[in-house]
Motif scaffolding. Structure first.
Motif, short mmCIF file in Angstrom:
data_model
loop_
_atom_site.label_atom_id
_atom_site.label_comp_id
_atom_site.label_asym_id
_atom_site.label_seq_id
_atom_site.Cartn_x
_atom_site.Cartn_y
_atom_site.Cartn_z
N MET A 80 0.82 -1.20 -0.09
CA MET A 80 -0.14 -0.03 -0.02
C MET A 80 0.88 1.29 -0.05
O MET A 80 0.63 2.25 -0.81
CB MET A 80 -1.15 0.00 1.16
CG MET A 80 -1.89 -1.33 1.30
SD MET A 80 -2.93 -1.00 -0.24
CE MET A 80 -3.89 0.25 -0.25
N LEU A 81 1.84 1.36 0.71
CA LEU A 81 2.71 2.42 1.07
C LEU A 81 3.79 2.62 -0.32
O LEU A 81 3.90 3.63 -0.74
CB LEU A 81 3.38 2.57 2.34
CG LEU A 81 2.73 2.52 3.59
CD1 LEU A 81 3.58 2.39 4.65
CD2 LEU A 81 1.92 3.95 3.43
N VAL A 82 4.40 1.84 -0.50
CA VAL A 82 5.51 1.60 -1.39
C VAL A 82 4.81 1.74 -2.72
O VAL A 82 5.21 2.50 -3.68
CB VAL A 82 6.61 0.46 -1.40
CG1 VAL A 82 7.50 0.50 -2.47
CG2 VAL A 82 7.24 0.61 0.07
N VAL A 83 4.06 0.67 -3.12
CA VAL A 83 3.42 0.43 -4.56
C VAL A 83 2.44 1.27 -4.91
O VAL A 83 2.37 2.16 -5.77
CB VAL A 83 3.05 -0.96 -4.85
CG1 VAL A 83 2.74 -1.07 -6.43
CG2 VAL A 83 4.42 -2.11 -4.64
N THR A 84 1.36 1.16 -4.00
CA THR A 84 -0.04 2.19 -4.16
C THR A 84 0.37 3.42 -4.08
O THR A 84 -0.02 4.49 -5.01
CB THR A 84 -0.79 1.59 -3.48
OG1 THR A 84 -1.18 0.05 -3.50
CG2 THR A 84 -2.20 2.17 -3.89
N LEU A 85 0.75 3.94 -2.97
CA LEU A 85 1.07 5.39 -2.47
C LEU A 85 2.17 5.93 -3.38
O LEU A 85 1.93 7.04 -4.13
CB LEU A 85 0.67 5.77 -1.16
CG LEU A 85 1.03 7.03 -0.62
CD1 LEU A 85 -0.08 7.84 -1.15
CD2 LEU A 85 1.37 7.21 0.76
N LYS A 86 3.29 5.45 -3.14
CA LYS A 86 4.50 6.04 -3.83
C LYS A 86 4.62 6.06 -5.38
O LYS A 86 4.81 7.01 -5.86
CB LYS A 86 5.81 5.43 -3.06
CG LYS A 86 7.07 6.08 -3.56
CD LYS A 86 8.17 5.21 -2.91
CE LYS A 86 9.65 5.79 -3.77
NZ LYS A 86 10.49 4.68 -3.22
N TYR A 87 4.54 4.88 -5.76
CA TYR A 87 4.67 4.63 -7.15
C TYR A 87 3.54 4.93 -7.99
O TYR A 87 3.57 5.80 -9.13
CB TYR A 87 5.10 3.41 -7.58
CG TYR A 87 6.91 3.15 -7.39
CD1 TYR A 87 7.58 3.71 -8.34
CD2 TYR A 87 7.06 2.77 -6.20
CE1 TYR A 87 9.04 3.51 -8.24
CE2 TYR A 87 8.59 2.65 -5.99
CZ TYR A 87 9.49 2.97 -7.02
OH TYR A 87 10.71 3.00 -6.71
N VAL A 88 2.19 4.32 -7.68
CA VAL A 88 0.98 4.14 -8.52
C VAL A 88 0.45 5.67 -8.14
O VAL A 88 -0.09 6.18 -9.38
CB VAL A 88 0.10 3.20 -8.25
CG1 VAL A 88 -0.92 3.35 -8.74
CG2 VAL A 88 0.75 1.91 -8.63
N ILE A 90 1.87 8.37 -6.89
CA ILE A 90 2.64 9.84 -6.61
C ILE A 90 3.65 9.84 -7.78
O ILE A 90 3.74 11.00 -8.66
CB ILE A 90 3.27 10.18 -5.38
CG1 ILE A 90 2.37 10.22 -4.29
CG2 ILE A 90 4.04 11.20 -5.50
CD1 ILE A 90 2.78 10.46 -2.75
N ILE A 91 4.57 8.92 -7.90
CA ILE A 91 5.75 8.98 -8.79
C ILE A 91 5.34 8.75 -10.27
O ILE A 91 5.86 9.49 -11.09
CB ILE A 91 6.84 7.90 -8.40
CG1 ILE A 91 7.45 8.28 -7.26
CG2 ILE A 91 7.64 7.71 -9.65
CD1 ILE A 91 8.77 7.21 -6.77
#
Length: 642
Positions: A80-88, A90-91
């Motif tokens: 949730m934090l790395v893939v969903t929030l950070k990459y999908v 924001i980045i």
């Protein structure tokens, strides 16, 4: 352009709109299915080994309910934090005209944040992230295919001796078919991965219904309790838990192929639920059966009759994951060549319809040799997972640094919004990186060694190119002076001469040598420079820059994006404003071939100068790189001290 020996120079020019990728012509659902087949192969095959390694890896965990619930909670919230929030979320907003990936982001930052204070360090970090990617490209095929084929030993222990030979055969076959292109095979990627994800989700549900309490693991309190119960064990477990999010950077790197929306749809509505159902199914299985299922909780989820078919489906998924990484290595290498970090290499196009489908023999065979050595050295996926993770977590941490620049310098986010988000990303990725660093003695040294070697090669080439171009520029004669003097003294002969030069000022060395030795000038003399912009695709109206220098001399600049291939004859056929149209049979191309002489002049250490000279000698010929007609090229050599 480049000189015949060097890469290209970046310059800011207008770019095509993101729609040039063709996303608008396909439905979001169709692209989402395609993304499932290409983008999610790496992260999709993580259930084969990630949960097992959390308990049976190099840092063993007690196999009890608290640790199982804690591990699943960590995996879910990491996704949730790395893939969903950070990459999908924001980045993926930080796209360079539709393209993603470390180099595309680096080019975007370099163009938008010209401050010297930022640029040097940011460029080095972006280059190091690219270097780490090559280490990841070697480990991913080895660990994915090995972990899939190891299912044979679960089906029948007597098959254990076949695992390594069969994995090697599959990998050698995979690399050997790259030269033919993968367009036909790629059409099957989506349906195969759909079947794979549906299979693992179904197996997960079948296990969950036998112990529904496992669903409570989605509560972040279990992850917190995990750290409070055994802090050191929980920290070390992060080195295995992070395997569940390996491949997250692929979502960003492959954005140019499918677009932001289809990737988000396929992740949120299909891939994420399928992965979590399978992980929770594995957790339920271990809570019910304990160590009896720990050898391979992934395969032990399946009924006996379905295990062998599951091995086949998982092996196909592992091959697809490997194919995505190999293709990614080709794409990253092409970008690095165009941006001036790697010498020119031979690039073959395997599809007449799709420009992005390329094949680079040196990269392909180099990766194959390293993958074979990895399989033969480590022999099991469990041993390989010790080497897996450092490259990924290192690249993820560097992405945080690049994201920091983007948030503050490009997007102008408010500090009270950006700082808490960035702090969370730094803490999470920093913890994962630190946990993986503990695996260095067990194999984690490998991706770091590969990353260091590639980083040295990339920075040596970029620095050496700059030094050589500076030396050539020092001795260059001003164009107006040359045109005035040469036009009055040299004999003019029919035809067109194109002199390729790396800089749009000064007289090319090849022109000076030709005049010195042959004592003639053609009726039309074109000084041609190919420039690579820091955007993926250059708009057609900005392709050409033409200047009439008088007396039959012309300056022509061809602009390309870093995702495009420079086809000089094709571009010249479209040039107007240089007199009559270009006819290849009446045009001669003059190239300068520099021989480097390492010297004690300030610039680089002698060993790096010798390394650069070796790379220069082995670079692809400019004639082939720029698609020049073989019977119309003349090379003139010179010596340069750097």
């Amino acid at each position: 352009m480049t000189t015949p020996d060097q890469g290209t120079a970046a310059t800011p020019v207008p770019a095509e709109a993101p729609a040039s990728h063709g996303h608008a012509h396909d439905s979001a659902i169709k692209l989402a299915v395609g993304a499932i087949g290409v983008v999610f192969g790496d992260i999709g095959t993580s259930p084969l080994y990630a949960f097992r390694e959390t308990f049976a890896g190099h840092h063993h965990l007690d196999l009890d309910d608290a640790h199982i619930m804690g591990a699943i909670s960590l995996m879910f919230w990491s996704m949730m934090l790395v893939v969903t929030l950070k990459y999908v979320t924001i980045i993926m907003r930080a796209d360079n005209k539709g393209e993603g990936g470390s180099l595309a982001l680096l080019a975007l930052i370099s163009r938008s944040v010209p401050s010297k204070r930022w640029s040097a360090g940011i460029v080095l970090m972006g280059v190091f992230a690219t270097a780490l990617f090559y280490g990841d490209s070697m480990i991913t095929p080895a660990v994915s295919v090995l972990s899939a084929v190891e299912g044979l030993a679960v089906v029948n222990p007597g098959f254990g001796g076949l695992v390594v030979p069969l994995a090697l055969a599959i990998l050698i076959f995979l690399f050997s078919i790259q030269r033919a292109g993968t367009s036909r095979v790629a059409a099957m990627f989506g349906p195969i991965m759909l079947l794979y994800f549906l299979s693992i989700a179904t197996l997960g549900v079948m296990s969950i219904v036998q112990l529904p309490a496992i669903l409570w693991a989605l509560n972040p309190g279990y992850a917190l309790e995990f750290f409070l119960l055994t802090p050191m064990q929980a920290f070390l477990a992060l080195g295995a838990v992070v395997l569940a999010v390996t491949g997250a950077e692929a979502l960003y790197a492959d954005m140019g192929h499918f677009g932001r929306k289809p990737i988000r749809i396929s992740w949120l509505w299909f891939v994420l639920p399928a992965l979590m159902l399978n992980y929770m199914g594995q957790g339920s299985l271990l809570m019910r059966e304990g160590h009896a299922a720990l050898e391979s909780p992934f395969y032990n989820l399946a009924p006996d009759a379905f295990r062998l078919p599951l091995v086949g489906i998982a092996t196909l998924a592992a091959i697809i994951a490997s194919q995505a990484v190999i293709t990614g290595a080709f794409s990253v290498t092409q970008q690095a060549i165009q941006l001036g970090f790697i010498p020119r290499l031979r690039i073959a196009h395997t599809s007449a319809a799709t420009a992005g489908q390329i094949y680079i023999p040196l990269i392909n065979w180099g990766l194959m040799i390293m993958v074979i050595l990895l399989v033969m050295t480590f022999r099991t996926s469990s041993n390989l997972t010790a080497a897996y993770g450092i490259a990924v977590t290192g690249a993820m941490f560097i992405d945080n640094v690049l994201l920091t620049v983007v948030m503050f310098k490009l997007w102008k986010w408010k500090r009270w919004t950006a700082i808490p988000l960035l702090a969370m990303f730094y803490v999470v990725d920093g913890a994962y990186l630190a946990a993986n660093l503990t695996k260095i003695p067990d194999g984690g040294w490998f991706p770091l060694l590969i990353g260091l070697i590639v980083f040295t090669l990339l920075t040596t080439w970029a620095k050496g190119r700059k030094l050589m171009m500076d030396r050539l520029r020092e001795s260059a004669m001003p164009i107006p002076v040359f045109v005035a003097s040469a036009s009055n003294s040299a004999v003019r002969v029919p035809g067109t001469a194109v002199f390729m030069t790396s800089t749009p000022d000064g007289v090319p060395h090849a022109l000076l040598h030709n005049l010195k030795h042959n004592k003639v000038l053609h009726e039309r003399v074109v000084l041609l420079t190919v420039k690579i912009a820091d955007v993926p695709v250059v708009v057609s109206t900005a392709r050409f820059g033409i200047e009439d220098l008088g007396r039959g001399f012309f300056r022509v600049i061809l602009n390309y994006g870093f995702m495009e291939e420079a086809d000089v004859p094709d571009a010249l056929s479209q040039v107007t404003g240089c007199g009559q149209t270009f006819r290849m049979m009446e045009t001669s191309f003059f190239l300068a071939r520099q021989t480097l002489l390492p010297s004690a002049r300030p610039g680089m250490h002698i060993w790096r100068e010798k390394l650069f000279a070796w790379m220069l000698r082995n670079a692809e010929s400019a004639m082939e790189f720029f698609r020049l007609p073989t019977n119309r090229v003349i090379e003139l050599g010179s010596q340069v001290e750097i």
